[in-house]
Design a protein around this motif. Structure first.
Motif, PDB file in Angstrom:
ATOM      1  N   ARG A  48       0.827  -1.196   0.000  1.00  0.00           N
ATOM      2  CA  ARG A  48       0.000   0.000   0.000  1.00  0.00           C
ATOM      3  C   ARG A  48       0.867   1.254   0.000  1.00  0.00           C
ATOM      4  NH1 ARG A  48      -4.021  -1.370   4.400  1.00  0.00           N
ATOM      5  NH2 ARG A  48      -5.090  -2.892   3.149  1.00  0.00           N
ATOM      6  N   GLY A  49       1.907   1.254   0.822  1.00  0.00           N
ATOM      7  CA  GLY A  49       2.822   2.386   0.880  1.00  0.00           C
ATOM      8  C   GLY A  49       3.545   2.576  -0.440  1.00  0.00           C
ATOM      9  N   TRP A  50       3.986   1.478  -1.024  1.00  0.00           N
ATOM     10  CA  TRP A  50       4.689   1.532  -2.300  1.00  0.00           C
ATOM     11  C   TRP A  50       3.762   2.063  -3.388  1.00  0.00           C
ATOM     12  CZ3 TRP A  50       9.367   1.852  -3.850  1.00  0.00           C
ATOM     13  CH2 TRP A  50       9.714   1.575  -5.168  1.00  0.00           C
ATOM     14  N   GLN A  51       2.522   1.638  -3.353  1.00  0.00           N
ATOM     15  CA  GLN A  51       1.527   2.101  -4.324  1.00  0.00           C
ATOM     16  C   GLN A  51       1.358   3.617  -4.221  1.00  0.00           C
ATOM     17  OE1 GLN A  51      -0.048   0.604  -6.776  1.00  0.00           O
ATOM     18  NE2 GLN A  51      -1.414   2.264  -7.283  1.00  0.00           N
ATOM     19  N   ASN A  52       1.329   4.132  -2.996  1.00  0.00           N
ATOM     20  CA  ASN A  52       1.182   5.578  -2.798  1.00  0.00           C
ATOM     21  C   ASN A  52       2.379   6.343  -3.348  1.00  0.00           C
ATOM     22  OD1 ASN A  52      -1.257   5.135  -1.547  1.00  0.00           O
ATOM     23  ND2 ASN A  52      -0.425   5.250   0.522  1.00  0.00           N
ATOM     24  N   VAL A  53       3.565   5.772  -3.215  1.00  0.00           N
ATOM     25  CA  VAL A  53       4.783   6.423  -3.698  1.00  0.00           C
ATOM     26  C   VAL A  53       4.853   6.365  -5.223  1.00  0.00           C
ATOM     27  CG1 VAL A  53       7.308   6.231  -3.753  1.00  0.00           C
ATOM     28  CG2 VAL A  53       6.089   6.027  -1.589  1.00  0.00           C
ATOM     29  N   THR A  54       4.537   5.225  -5.801  1.00  0.00           N
ATOM     30  CA  THR A  54       4.704   5.049  -7.247  1.00  0.00           C
ATOM     31  C   THR A  54       3.534   5.570  -8.070  1.00  0.00           C
ATOM     32  OG1 THR A  54       3.799   2.797  -7.169  1.00  0.00           O
ATOM     33  CG2 THR A  54       6.205   3.040  -6.954  1.00  0.00           C
ATOM     34  N   SER A  55       2.410   5.782  -7.473  1.00  0.00           N
ATOM     35  CA  SER A  55       1.233   6.222  -8.221  1.00  0.00           C
ATOM     36  C   SER A  55       1.461   7.523  -8.989  1.00  0.00           C
ATOM     37  CB  SER A  55       0.035   6.342  -7.282  1.00  0.00           C
ATOM     38  OG  SER A  55      -1.125   6.627  -8.008  1.00  0.00           O
ATOM     39  N   PRO A  56       2.027   8.566  -8.378  1.00  0.00           N
ATOM     40  CA  PRO A  56       2.277   9.796  -9.151  1.00  0.00           C
ATOM     41  C   PRO A  56       3.255   9.583 -10.318  1.00  0.00           C
ATOM     42  CG  PRO A  56       2.473  10.228  -6.789  1.00  0.00           C
ATOM     43  CD  PRO A  56       2.353   8.746  -6.967  1.00  0.00           C
ATOM     44  N   VAL A  57       4.253   8.734 -10.113  1.00  0.00           N
ATOM     45  CA  VAL A  57       5.226   8.446 -11.175  1.00  0.00           C
ATOM     46  C   VAL A  57       4.523   7.730 -12.327  1.00  0.00           C
ATOM     47  CG1 VAL A  57       7.349   7.186 -11.743  1.00  0.00           C
ATOM     48  CG2 VAL A  57       7.143   8.371  -9.537  1.00  0.00           C
ATOM     49  N   LYS A  58       3.690   6.749 -11.987  1.00  0.00           N
ATOM     50  CA  LYS A  58       2.940   6.027 -13.020  1.00  0.00           C
ATOM     51  C   LYS A  58       2.029   6.982 -13.783  1.00  0.00           C
ATOM     52  CE  LYS A  58       2.844   1.624 -10.540  1.00  0.00           C
ATOM     53  NZ  LYS A  58       1.984   0.710  -9.775  1.00  0.00           N
ATOM     54  N   GLN A  59       1.367   7.884 -13.053  1.00  0.00           N
ATOM     55  CA  GLN A  59       0.477   8.857 -13.695  1.00  0.00           C
ATOM     56  C   GLN A  59       1.264   9.768 -14.629  1.00  0.00           C
ATOM     57  OE1 GLN A  59      -3.001   8.857 -13.454  1.00  0.00           O
ATOM     58  NE2 GLN A  59      -2.694  10.199 -15.215  1.00  0.00           N
ATOM     59  N   PHE A  60       2.466  10.184 -14.214  1.00  0.00           N
ATOM     60  CA  PHE A  60       3.316  11.032 -15.059  1.00  0.00           C
ATOM     61  C   PHE A  60       3.600  10.329 -16.389  1.00  0.00           C
ATOM     62  CE2 PHE A  60       7.651  11.833 -16.581  1.00  0.00           C
ATOM     63  CZ  PHE A  60       7.541  13.176 -16.934  1.00  0.00           C
ATOM     64  N   PHE A  61       4.052   9.063 -16.323  1.00  0.00           N
ATOM     65  CA  PHE A  61       4.376   8.325 -17.540  1.00  0.00           C
ATOM     66  C   PHE A  61       3.135   8.076 -18.390  1.00  0.00           C
ATOM     67  CE2 PHE A  61       8.385   7.242 -15.346  1.00  0.00           C
ATOM     68  CZ  PHE A  61       9.257   7.644 -16.338  1.00  0.00           C
ATOM     69  N   LEU A  62       2.006   7.843 -17.750  1.00  0.00           N
ATOM     70  CA  LEU A  62       0.764   7.661 -18.493  1.00  0.00           C
ATOM     71  C   LEU A  62       0.408   8.939 -19.254  1.00  0.00           C
ATOM     72  CD1 LEU A  62      -1.709   5.905 -19.161  1.00  0.00           C
ATOM     73  CD2 LEU A  62      -2.763   6.782 -17.068  1.00  0.00           C
ATOM     74  N   ASP A  63       0.544  10.093 -18.585  1.00  0.00           N
ATOM     75  CA  ASP A  63       0.259  11.371 -19.237  1.00  0.00           C
ATOM     76  C   ASP A  63       1.211  11.622 -20.406  1.00  0.00           C
ATOM     77  OD1 ASP A  63      -1.767  11.781 -17.399  1.00  0.00           O
ATOM     78  OD2 ASP A  63      -0.602  13.156 -16.135  1.00  0.00           O
ATOM     79  N   VAL A  64       2.504  11.335 -20.189  1.00  0.00           N
ATOM     80  CA  VAL A  64       3.500  11.525 -21.254  1.00  0.00           C
ATOM     81  C   VAL A  64       3.171  10.625 -22.443  1.00  0.00           C
ATOM     82  CG1 VAL A  64       5.935  11.151 -21.872  1.00  0.00           C
ATOM     83  CG2 VAL A  64       5.347  12.340 -19.745  1.00  0.00           C
ATOM     84  N   LEU A  65       2.872   9.358 -22.178  1.00  0.00           N
ATOM     85  CA  LEU A  65       2.546   8.425 -23.266  1.00  0.00           C
ATOM     86  C   LEU A  65       1.282   8.860 -24.008  1.00  0.00           C
ATOM     87  CD1 LEU A  65       3.435   4.987 -21.654  1.00  0.00           C
ATOM     88  CD2 LEU A  65       4.624   6.147 -23.523  1.00  0.00           C
ATOM     89  N   ASN A  66       0.291   9.326 -23.275  1.00  0.00           N
ATOM     90  CA  ASN A  66      -0.934   9.806 -23.921  1.00  0.00           C
ATOM     91  C   ASN A  66      -0.641  11.017 -24.810  1.00  0.00           C
ATOM     92  OD1 ASN A  66      -2.659   7.839 -22.927  1.00  0.00           O
ATOM     93  ND2 ASN A  66      -3.197   9.031 -21.109  1.00  0.00           N
ATOM     94  N   ASP A  67       0.209  11.937 -24.327  1.00  0.00           N
ATOM     95  CA  ASP A  67       0.594  13.106 -25.122  1.00  0.00           C
ATOM     96  C   ASP A  67       1.346  12.685 -26.384  1.00  0.00           C
ATOM     97  OD1 ASP A  67      -0.586  14.749 -23.250  1.00  0.00           O
ATOM     98  OD2 ASP A  67       1.310  15.353 -22.297  1.00  0.00           O
ATOM     99  N   ILE A  68       2.268  11.732 -26.239  1.00  0.00           N
ATOM    100  CA  ILE A  68       3.031  11.233 -27.395  1.00  0.00           C
ATOM    101  C   ILE A  68       2.092  10.569 -28.393  1.00  0.00           C
ATOM    102  CG2 ILE A  68       4.731   9.501 -28.137  1.00  0.00           C
ATOM    103  CD1 ILE A  68       6.273  10.149 -25.516  1.00  0.00           C
ATOM    104  N   ASN A  69       1.174   9.743 -27.900  1.00  0.00           N
ATOM    105  CA  ASN A  69       0.220   9.071 -28.796  1.00  0.00           C
ATOM    106  C   ASN A  69      -0.663  10.085 -29.527  1.00  0.00           C
ATOM    107  OD1 ASN A  69       1.086   6.469 -28.261  1.00  0.00           O
ATOM    108  ND2 ASN A  69      -0.325   6.200 -26.553  1.00  0.00           N
ATOM    109  N   GLU A  70      -1.083  11.118 -28.823  1.00  0.00           N
ATOM    110  CA  GLU A  70      -1.924  12.145 -29.430  1.00  0.00           C
ATOM    111  C   GLU A  70      -1.136  12.906 -30.501  1.00  0.00           C
ATOM    112  OE1 GLU A  70      -4.225  16.185 -27.997  1.00  0.00           O
ATOM    113  OE2 GLU A  70      -4.012  14.542 -26.552  1.00  0.00           O
ATOM    114  N   ALA A  71       0.106  13.270 -30.188  1.00  0.00           N
ATOM    115  CA  ALA A  71       0.954  13.988 -31.148  1.00  0.00           C
ATOM    116  C   ALA A  71       1.250  13.120 -32.363  1.00  0.00           C
ATOM    117  CB  ALA A  71       2.249  14.441 -30.474  1.00  0.00           C
ATOM    118  N   THR A  72       1.523  11.846 -32.137  1.00  0.00           N
ATOM    119  CA  THR A  72       1.806  10.919 -33.236  1.00  0.00           C
ATOM    120  C   THR A  72       0.580  10.767 -34.131  1.00  0.00           C
ATOM    121  OG1 THR A  72       3.372   9.741 -31.824  1.00  0.00           O
ATOM    122  CG2 THR A  72       2.630   8.597 -33.788  1.00  0.00           C
ATOM    123  N   ALA A  73      -0.592  10.672 -33.515  1.00  0.00           N
ATOM    124  CA  ALA A  73      -1.831  10.538 -34.295  1.00  0.00           C
ATOM    125  C   ALA A  73      -2.053  11.779 -35.162  1.00  0.00           C
ATOM    126  CB  ALA A  73      -3.020  10.308 -33.369  1.00  0.00           C
TER     127      ALA A  73
END
Length: 189
Positions: free
Chosen positions: A151-176
Motif C-alpha cells: 500500500r505504501g509503495w503504491q502511494n509512492v509510485t502512483s504519481p510516477v505512473k500517472q506522469f508516464f501515463l500522461d506523457v505516453l498519452n501526449d506522445i500518442n496524441e501527437a503521433t496521431a
C-alpha cells in the motif's frame, strides 16, 4: 483489499452499518487473526456476506467469534460455521439443531434473538485461540505486512505512473496528429 471493498459495498447496502461499523469490523478481523488461524481477509469476506444478509455490527462480531471457536473444534471452515449461526437468527435451528441438542430445544423467538449463537459461543469458548498454530499466525501476519508495504509503495509510485501515463498519452496524441497530417498531405499530391 477485495474483501475490504466487498465489506464496504455490503455495508452501504445495509441500513444497520455505517463507515464506523466497517472500521470496527476491520479491527475485529485483525484481532481475530491475532488470536486464531483465520486470516483477516477470510474474516472480512465472511463479514461481508453477513452484512449482505442485513446483520448489524454486534451480530456480525458475535457470529464471527462463535464461528471461529466452533470451526476450530469441528474442523469446518469459518464461512460454513458463520452461515449455520446466521441461519439461526432467522428462527431456523437447521444443522446446528441436529448437532447440538440444546439448540434444537430453542423456540423460534429464542433463535431469532441470538440464543443459539450464545450457546455455541459458550460451548466452544476460547477454542480458536487455544488451537491456533503459531506458524499459521506468522504466515497471516507476514501477509498483512506485505499488504501494508505494498500500500505504501503504491502511494509512492502512483504519481510516477500517472506522469508516464500522461506523457505516453501526449506522445500518442501527437503521433496521431502527425500521421493525420501526413495522410492528408499524401492525398493532395
Amino acid at each position: 483489499k477485495n474483501a475490504e471493498e466487498a465489506l464496504q459495498v455490503a455495508a452501504k447496502n445495509n441500513p444497520y452499518l455505517n463507515d464506523e461499523s466497517v472500521y470496527n469490523l476491520r479491527n475485529f478481523a485483525s484481532e481475530l487473526q491475532g488470536l486464531s488461524e483465520i486470516g483477516d481477509e477470510v474474516s472480512l469476506q465472511v463479514m461481508s456476506q453477513l452484512a449482505a444478509t442485513g446483520r448489524n455490527e454486534d451480530q456480525i462480531m458475535q457470529i464471527m467469534s462463535a464461528a471461529a471457536d466452533m470451526a476450530a473444534v469441528t474442523g469446518q471452515d469459518i464461512a460454513s460455521a458463520a452461515q449455520q449461526l446466521n441461519a439461526t437468527l432467522n428462527g431456523n435451528a437447521g444443522v446446528l439443531g441436529r448437532q447440538i441438542e440444546t439448540i434444537n430445544n430453542l423456540t423460534k423467538e429464542e433463535l431469532e434473538n441470538g440464543r443459539a449463537i450464545e450457546l455455541v459461543a459458550k460451548q466452544y469458548k476460547g477454542a480458536a485461540a487455544a488451537t491456533a498454530d503459531v506458524e499459521v499466525q506468522l504466515s497471516n501476519a507476514w501477509g498483512d505486512f506485505k499488504e501494508n508495504i505494498g500500500r505504501g509503495w503504491q502511494n509512492v509510485t502512483s504519481p510516477v505512473k500517472q506522469f508516464f501515463l500522461d506523457v505516453l498519452n501526449d506522445i500518442n496524441e501527437a503521433t496521431a496528429k502527425t500521421n493525420a497530417l501526413k495522410d492528408a498531405k499524401g492525398k493532395r499530391n
